[in-house]
Design a protein around this motif. Sequence first.
Motif, PDB file in Angstrom:
ATOM      1  N   THR A   8       0.836  -1.203   0.000  1.00 32.07           N
ATOM      2  CA  THR A   8       0.000   0.000   0.000  1.00 32.07           C
ATOM      3  C   THR A   8       0.868   1.249   0.000  1.00 32.07           C
ATOM      4  O   THR A   8       0.618   2.199  -0.762  1.00 32.07           O
ATOM      5  N   ALA A   9       1.890   1.271   0.856  1.00 33.76           N
ATOM      6  CA  ALA A   9       2.787   2.428   0.918  1.00 33.76           C
ATOM      7  C   ALA A   9       3.477   2.659  -0.419  1.00 33.76           C
ATOM      8  O   ALA A   9       3.642   3.804  -0.856  1.00 33.76           O
ATOM      9  N   ALA A  10       3.871   1.575  -1.089  1.00 30.27           N
ATOM     10  CA  ALA A  10       4.530   1.713  -2.391  1.00 30.27           C
ATOM     11  C   ALA A  10       3.596   2.335  -3.420  1.00 30.27           C
ATOM     12  O   ALA A  10       3.998   3.221  -4.191  1.00 30.27           O
ATOM     13  N   THR A  11       2.341   1.894  -3.447  1.00 31.88           N
ATOM     14  CA  THR A  11       1.396   2.462  -4.415  1.00 31.88           C
ATOM     15  C   THR A  11       1.057   3.912  -4.060  1.00 31.88           C
ATOM     16  O   THR A  11       0.874   4.742  -4.957  1.00 31.88           O
ATOM     17  N   ILE A  12       0.999   4.231  -2.768  1.00 36.57           N
ATOM     18  CA  ILE A  12       0.715   5.608  -2.358  1.00 36.57           C
ATOM     19  C   ILE A  12       1.854   6.535  -2.784  1.00 36.57           C
ATOM     20  O   ILE A  12       1.628   7.616  -3.344  1.00 36.57           O
ATOM     21  N   VAL A  13       3.100   6.126  -2.511  1.00 34.97           N
ATOM     22  CA  VAL A  13       4.249   6.943  -2.894  1.00 34.97           C
ATOM     23  C   VAL A  13       4.263   7.154  -4.405  1.00 34.97           C
ATOM     24  O   VAL A  13       4.408   8.278  -4.902  1.00 34.97           O
ATOM     25  N   ALA A  14       4.106   6.063  -5.157  1.00 35.04           N
ATOM     26  CA  ALA A  14       4.205   6.147  -6.616  1.00 35.04           C
ATOM     27  C   ALA A  14       3.102   7.021  -7.207  1.00 35.04           C
ATOM     28  O   ALA A  14       3.367   7.897  -8.038  1.00 35.04           O
ATOM     29  N   THR A  15       1.857   6.788  -6.797  1.00 37.55           N
ATOM     30  CA  THR A  15       0.757   7.559  -7.378  1.00 37.55           C
ATOM     31  C   THR A  15       0.799   9.019  -6.949  1.00 37.55           C
ATOM     32  O   THR A  15       0.489   9.912  -7.740  1.00 37.55           O
ATOM     33  N   SER A  16       1.196   9.282  -5.700  1.00 31.17           N
ATOM     34  CA  SER A  16       1.235  10.671  -5.238  1.00 31.17           C
ATOM     35  C   SER A  16       2.327  11.456  -5.956  1.00 31.17           C
ATOM     36  O   SER A  16       2.139  12.636  -6.280  1.00 31.17           O
ATOM     37  N   VAL A  17       3.453  10.817  -6.232  1.00 30.97           N
ATOM     38  CA  VAL A  17       4.526  11.501  -6.970  1.00 30.97           C
ATOM     39  C   VAL A  17       4.099  11.750  -8.415  1.00 30.97           C
ATOM     40  O   VAL A  17       4.316  12.835  -8.963  1.00 30.97           O
ATOM     41  N   VAL A  18       3.494  10.766  -9.048  1.00 31.72           N
ATOM     42  CA  VAL A  18       3.016  10.951 -10.427  1.00 31.72           C
ATOM     43  C   VAL A  18       1.990  12.076 -10.485  1.00 31.72           C
ATOM     44  O   VAL A  18       2.021  12.928 -11.385  1.00 31.72           O
ATOM     45  N   HIS A  19       1.075  12.114  -9.515  1.00 34.62           N
ATOM     46  CA  HIS A  19       0.094  13.206  -9.488  1.00 34.62           C
ATOM     47  C   HIS A  19       0.770  14.543  -9.226  1.00 34.62           C
ATOM     48  O   HIS A  19       0.402  15.562  -9.830  1.00 34.62           O
ATOM     49  N   HIS A  20       1.750  14.564  -8.355  1.00 32.68           N
ATOM     50  CA  HIS A  20       2.455  15.802  -8.012  1.00 32.68           C
ATOM     51  C   HIS A  20       3.071  16.449  -9.242  1.00 32.68           C
ATOM     52  O   HIS A  20       3.070  17.688  -9.370  1.00 32.68           O
ATOM     53  N   TYR A  21       3.585  15.638 -10.165  1.00 26.84           N
ATOM     54  CA  TYR A  21       4.264  16.177 -11.343  1.00 26.84           C
ATOM     55  C   TYR A  21       3.343  16.329 -12.550  1.00 26.84           C
ATOM     56  O   TYR A  21       3.786  16.794 -13.602  1.00 26.84           O
ATOM     57  N   GLY A  22       2.081  15.957 -12.397  1.00 27.99           N
ATOM     58  CA  GLY A  22       1.109  16.236 -13.439  1.00 27.99           C
ATOM     59  C   GLY A  22       1.494  15.654 -14.787  1.00 27.99           C
ATOM     60  O   GLY A  22       1.699  14.452 -14.936  1.00 27.99           O
ATOM     61  N   ALA A  23       1.620  16.532 -15.789  1.00 34.73           N
ATOM     62  CA  ALA A  23       1.881  16.082 -17.155  1.00 34.73           C
ATOM     63  C   ALA A  23       3.328  15.672 -17.388  1.00 34.73           C
ATOM     64  O   ALA A  23       3.640  15.106 -18.450  1.00 34.73           O
ATOM     65  N   GLY A  56       8.657   2.135   9.124  1.00 35.62           N
ATOM     66  CA  GLY A  56       7.477   1.941   9.950  1.00 35.62           C
ATOM     67  C   GLY A  56       6.888   0.565   9.717  1.00 35.62           C
ATOM     68  O   GLY A  56       7.348  -0.196   8.863  1.00 35.62           O
ATOM     69  N   THR A  57       5.877   0.261  10.495  1.00 35.66           N
ATOM     70  CA  THR A  57       5.120  -0.972  10.304  1.00 35.66           C
ATOM     71  C   THR A  57       3.643  -0.612  10.295  1.00 35.66           C
ATOM     72  O   THR A  57       3.216   0.360  10.921  1.00 35.66           O
ATOM     73  N   GLY A  58       2.873  -1.409   9.570  1.00 31.85           N
ATOM     74  CA  GLY A  58       1.430  -1.190   9.534  1.00 31.85           C
ATOM     75  C   GLY A  58       1.078   0.197   9.024  1.00 31.85           C
ATOM     76  O   GLY A  58       1.681   0.722   8.083  1.00 31.85           O
ATOM     77  N   SER A  59       0.128   0.832   9.687  1.00 35.53           N
ATOM     78  CA  SER A  59      -0.339   2.148   9.258  1.00 35.53           C
ATOM     79  C   SER A  59       0.718   3.230   9.459  1.00 35.53           C
ATOM     80  O   SER A  59       0.667   4.273   8.797  1.00 35.53           O
ATOM     81  N   ASP A  60       1.691   2.995  10.350  1.00 41.56           N
ATOM     82  CA  ASP A  60       2.757   3.982  10.527  1.00 41.56           C
ATOM     83  C   ASP A  60       3.538   4.179   9.236  1.00 41.56           C
ATOM     84  O   ASP A  60       3.956   5.300   8.909  1.00 41.56           O
ATOM     85  N   LEU A  61       3.748   3.106   8.490  1.00 47.62           N
ATOM     86  CA  LEU A  61       4.493   3.212   7.237  1.00 47.62           C
ATOM     87  C   LEU A  61       3.688   3.967   6.185  1.00 47.62           C
ATOM     88  O   LEU A  61       4.237   4.807   5.456  1.00 47.62           O
ATOM     89  N   THR A  62       2.403   3.692   6.085  1.00 49.27           N
ATOM     90  CA  THR A  62       1.588   4.420   5.105  1.00 49.27           C
ATOM     91  C   THR A  62       1.470   5.894   5.480  1.00 49.27           C
ATOM     92  O   THR A  62       1.349   6.752   4.599  1.00 49.27           O
ATOM     93  N   ASP A  63       1.524   6.218   6.780  1.00 53.13           N
ATOM     94  CA  ASP A  63       1.521   7.621   7.193  1.00 53.13           C
ATOM     95  C   ASP A  63       2.756   8.338   6.650  1.00 53.13           C
ATOM     96  O   ASP A  63       2.672   9.475   6.172  1.00 53.13           O
ATOM     97  N   GLN A  64       3.919   7.678   6.725  1.00 55.53           N
ATOM     98  CA  GLN A  64       5.143   8.297   6.198  1.00 55.53           C
ATOM     99  C   GLN A  64       5.057   8.423   4.680  1.00 55.53           C
ATOM    100  O   GLN A  64       5.543   9.410   4.107  1.00 55.53           O
ATOM    101  N   ALA A  65       4.420   7.453   4.029  1.00 60.92           N
ATOM    102  CA  ALA A  65       4.295   7.496   2.568  1.00 60.92           C
ATOM    103  C   ALA A  65       3.463   8.692   2.122  1.00 60.92           C
ATOM    104  O   ALA A  65       3.755   9.316   1.092  1.00 60.92           O
TER     105      ALA A  65
END
Length: 666
Positions: A199-214, A267-276
């Motif tokens: 989950t953290a990996a997909t959050i990091v990847a999608t948020s970065v792609v969205h951040h840079y737009g086009a 992190g572990t569990g939700s702590d890791l997704t919070d950092q992501a």
Amino acid sequence: MRIVRAASVTALAVVPILLPVTTASAQPGDPDRPTAASADELSRFTFPELGLGQSTTVDLTGPRTRVTVPSPAGAVPSTLNAVLTTPAWLDRGWVDVESDGRPITRIALDGAAPTTPVSIPLAATRTVDGVIPLDLIPSVIPDDRYCPDPDSDAVRLIDATVDYAGVPAVPGTIADFLPVLLRKLTLFVPAAPDRETITAATIVATSVVHHYGAQPVQVVVRPDSELQGAVPDGSFERSIVLTKNSDAGAELIYPVEQAPPRLYLAGTGSDLTDQARLITSDLSQIAIGTSALAGPDAPQARLAPDSITLDDLGIGTVSGTGSSTATASVDIDQTRLGRSAGNMSVHLIGSYTPGAGSVRASVDGSPLEVWEADDTGRLDRWIDIPDSALSRVGTLDVSVDHPSASSGSSCASAAETTVTLAGSTLVRSTDSLSPVPLGWRSMPQALMPQFDIALADESYAGVVRAVTLAIGLQRLSSLPLDPEVVSMDQALDGSAPAVVISPVAELPDSVTLPLSSVDETTFRITDPEAAGGATELTVDIAEPLATMQVTSVRSNAVLVASWNSAPDELDGMLSWLDADPARWFALDGDILFAAQNTEPMSLSSSALSGADGAAAATDDGTSDRMVVVVVGVGLAVLALGGVAALVFTVRSRRSARDPGRHSGSQ
């Protein structure tokens, strides 16, 4: 120091964090801390790489056209090289280039040549919020032998590149970790990840792609076992490392001097997704140290508004001009609405040139309404857009026709026609309970605001598939996606839409796919939106196949990526899509089909099964076009397998019995 955002339970602590890594760490003020990247890493960027598109049309009817060039800290743009196209009707003219109100250069346009090479100096420009704003201001004089048509024969900036000079600054804080210009993000993940890590990996990847737009940022996933010998990042590259550790936090680690740091998220569990979620959140801007700890931040579901104006959609006022016909065009993006929309209507507010004639409204070329123009020139009318005309992005055209406006003998005597849609124009819609049409054009808005991901294989390979698929969907969206990896049962029995990645043999019975298999060599095509009916195709070869198909389970949209023997074909399909983001935008129908040694093909179950009724039916109930398309699939499979003979049967079933559930052959 601990900073708490009052409006939520999110907290960010900027504190030293010790992570279990073997590479050397440097803190601000350390003598070994890198301060700059090497100058030989700098390169030339094309406009597409900068997220500025293949070409820029210079507006000849408005005051100016703005181009914003990314300007990373320490490496400012020095020169913009491009080609300006010259319209055939031009006698002479020029384009003034300004930046922040200051004149930069004037480009003379030669009417005798179809193009004009240009070189715009940028060294004296000012950077504003990470970009250099350039205004292109045209002044054109048409040849009196021609009537100019700026819409069909415009001045365009093509083949544009930007050269950068200087040395990019190396980020010293988490707030500065992501530059305004990024070529590649490398994501290191554990070789044996759990669901929270995926989950953290997909959050990091999608948020970065969205951040840079086009900007077409390349995202690469690598196992953390390769971290020790990994080459340091270049100036326009970044690496993020996900690691399981009871001490949660984020920290910059500098592998060598004069290279960007790597960002470790622990992190572990939700702590890791919070950092992501910290990486591109507003909180990251106050992470003014090399270490930080993001507190709990469960994402709030975005409530899509039932009504929204063009101003609120970021479109604003839109105008069009012409001699006898003028058209104002608005792109209605369902991903910007934040949901799969239905029952859409638009309150057109604006004005047009008064006079006899007509006003037309259409979507993607399909007419909606026509009404008589009048002498008031006032535009104030509701129009309905049927669900069948909706797509991920639909272009609404409002045109005004004044036939008498072009009755003069010369261009000078022809009256100009104008139509304007005000920013207060209102778009009203409801939440579509079942996306219509159900298919690739309903992605990713049918997955909003939050969706589940279920993996039959939750290994490192599964992470790569989930991340690649998620970032592809993110590239289609104007708003950030919010994925969460869950069990297969939860994904298919829950209330959220889902993405399922699984071999065909492990798909639950509740999943009915448009393209399924009856046995090792027989395909069955079923239109999920039809009342019944299936088409079967039998070939004399069993080939490794993969599909990505859009269907629904319990009225929730589900995107299923599956394979019949080994996942290699699916991995190849995802790599093919990832190699060119434009391929995601071109997907149509509800099936993406791939076999060995060929490019994937988009298919429509409604066309394959003949359910659209658009083709003439044969005596056995099948349509000629459907037979051609289905046989085309079989021929593709056989050609790839090197088999010369094809044995097929096509049967049309008007019963919904035993619709099948497996994609490909088993």
